[in-house]
Design a protein around this motif. Sequence first.
Motif, PDB file in Angstrom:
ATOM      1  N   SER A   1       0.829  -1.211   0.000  1.00 47.57           N
ATOM      2  CA  SER A   1       0.000   0.000   0.000  1.00 47.57           C
ATOM      3  C   SER A   1       0.862   1.259   0.000  1.00 47.57           C
ATOM      4  O   SER A   1       0.517   2.264  -0.640  1.00 47.57           O
ATOM      5  N   GLU A   2       1.987   1.211   0.692  1.00 49.31           N
ATOM      6  CA  GLU A   2       2.879   2.373   0.688  1.00 49.31           C
ATOM      7  C   GLU A   2       3.507   2.584  -0.683  1.00 49.31           C
ATOM      8  O   GLU A   2       3.663   3.731  -1.129  1.00 49.31           O
ATOM      9  N   ALA A   3       3.885   1.502  -1.350  1.00 45.21           N
ATOM     10  CA  ALA A   3       4.447   1.628  -2.697  1.00 45.21           C
ATOM     11  C   ALA A   3       3.419   2.201  -3.666  1.00 45.21           C
ATOM     12  O   ALA A   3       3.744   3.043  -4.520  1.00 45.21           O
ATOM     13  N   VAL A   4       2.180   1.755  -3.532  1.00 45.97           N
ATOM     14  CA  VAL A   4       1.105   2.267  -4.381  1.00 45.97           C
ATOM     15  C   VAL A   4       0.874   3.753  -4.112  1.00 45.97           C
ATOM     16  O   VAL A   4       0.763   4.565  -5.039  1.00 45.97           O
TER      17      VAL A   4
ATOM     18  N   GLN B   1       3.719   5.889  -5.481  1.00 45.04           N
ATOM     19  CA  GLN B   1       3.740   5.985  -6.943  1.00 45.04           C
ATOM     20  C   GLN B   1       2.572   6.797  -7.488  1.00 45.04           C
ATOM     21  O   GLN B   1       2.740   7.589  -8.422  1.00 45.04           O
ATOM     22  N   ILE B   2       1.403   6.648  -6.908  1.00 43.67           N
ATOM     23  CA  ILE B   2       0.245   7.367  -7.446  1.00 43.67           C
ATOM     24  C   ILE B   2       0.383   8.871  -7.199  1.00 43.67           C
ATOM     25  O   ILE B   2      -0.164   9.690  -7.947  1.00 43.67           O
TER      26      ILE B   2
ATOM     27  N   ALA C   1       1.212   6.665 -17.038  1.00 44.93           N
ATOM     28  CA  ALA C   1       2.101   7.008 -18.152  1.00 44.93           C
ATOM     29  C   ALA C   1       1.725   6.132 -19.331  1.00 44.93           C
ATOM     30  O   ALA C   1       1.458   4.931 -19.166  1.00 44.93           O
ATOM     31  N   PRO C   2       1.683   6.691 -20.536  1.00 46.59           N
ATOM     32  CA  PRO C   2       1.353   5.866 -21.700  1.00 46.59           C
ATOM     33  C   PRO C   2       2.461   4.861 -21.999  1.00 46.59           C
ATOM     34  O   PRO C   2       3.634   5.115 -21.736  1.00 46.59           O
TER      35      PRO C   2
ATOM     36  N   ALA D   1       0.419  -0.224 -10.790  1.00 46.16           N
ATOM     37  CA  ALA D   1       0.383  -1.686 -10.707  1.00 46.16           C
ATOM     38  C   ALA D   1       1.798  -2.256 -10.630  1.00 46.16           C
ATOM     39  O   ALA D   1       2.057  -3.219  -9.899  1.00 46.16           O
ATOM     40  N   ALA D   2       2.718  -1.663 -11.390  1.00 45.43           N
ATOM     41  CA  ALA D   2       4.105  -2.123 -11.366  1.00 45.43           C
ATOM     42  C   ALA D   2       4.736  -1.897  -9.994  1.00 45.43           C
ATOM     43  O   ALA D   2       5.482  -2.752  -9.480  1.00 45.43           O
TER      44      ALA D   2
END
Length: 445
Positions: A71-74, A77-78, A84-85, A331-332
Amino acid sequence: MSDSQTNMQGEAQSLEHYWMPFTANRQFKSKPRLLAEAQGMYYKDTKGRPVLDGTAGLWCCNAGHGRKAISEAVSKQIHQMDYAPSFQMGHPLAFELAERLAQISPEGLNKVFFTNSGSESVDSALKIAINYHRANGESTRTRFIGRELGYHGVGFGGISVGGIGGNRKTFSQQLLPGVDHLPHTLDMQDNAFSRGMPKTGAEKADVLEQLVALHGAENIAAVIVEPMSGSAGVILPPEGYLQRLREITRKHGILLIFDEVITAFGRVGDAFASQRWGVTPDMITTAKALNNGAIPMGAVLIDDAIYDACMQGPEGIELFHGYTYSGHPVAAAAAIATLDIYQNEQLFERSRELEGYFEEAVHSLKGLPNIIDIRNIGLVGGIQFSPSEKGIGKRGFDIFEHCFANGTLVRATADIIAISPPLIVDKQQIDQIVNTLGDAIRAVD
């Protein structure tokens, strides 16, 4: 949100607008089962009642629920970059994740194509197979071979190579042409109550030689199978079966695709089932536990030779295929954090260490009413029942409902109950899952 707010929301909320997937909607909405929280090995329903997760969500949450690192990584990143395309553009996390996956994949499978689900991974792998043969000058190789009782998602490609009748019959006139199916490997006459892989049945792979003789190898693109069929009810490959498929496909220049959407990331005791059973396919499809179910994501792991062949010819787009959310940065980030958890906590090894205890627990149910088979490998078990006089699937569903009412989540597939707990499960929780299931079996007619 407080528990009381959650309860009020659950009671006031309309259920009418959501058409639920793979669900008897009218039945569910007359007696809903709503989950509101999750932590570790447990869900909580909207009334705050704990429910032990015996299914890792839907084969997804191998590291358990509520993992702070994910959850912290998400969140990080968000905030940094939400999207990003991926068409003619890139971002570092997709490349980092691809490298991390290549490090744990079977030898030679060093290229990664990102998707958003298992269904998309399957359809992508099928398209990559066609693209590869065309790049090699073998454009007649267009036929696919799946297997009876196989489940490969719900895209038209996936249900075409899949072999579960209920998923196919409504759409039978729109399925891909040029698809054959190998026989399934479930043999309860000779292999009922096997522990681990069945001893007999490897010869069923030889049907592939008959299909090659019928159609010609020059017309067959790929064979796709699940190393272990999960959605059909935990159907295991007989000893030597996967090796025989590999021999025949290699002999005839046919690609072999393993659908590991369920078996990947520790479920059967290794990072991938192909490693557990010593068979390296040309592609592996994944999703689910790739990022612990946190955000939709899938991936196809691809042999270098396939990628290299597609990189020949004039410069330009080598594969006319992809998704808006391929390699999504959030997601990554979740996937990289998940891989760290798997590695740091040695969860793949834990699955193998607990396998013996889990096997004994599951097979202790033998002899209870209506059980006709028990199957297991790693941390997954399937218990099959004779159908009720009330109809196929009725007994399995009633057992599922009884377990949920008594605080344990299992999965019903017709008259088969599957259990596949998160890899963080302990022995006491294994006992609780199996004991609750045993009580349900005794209670249900």
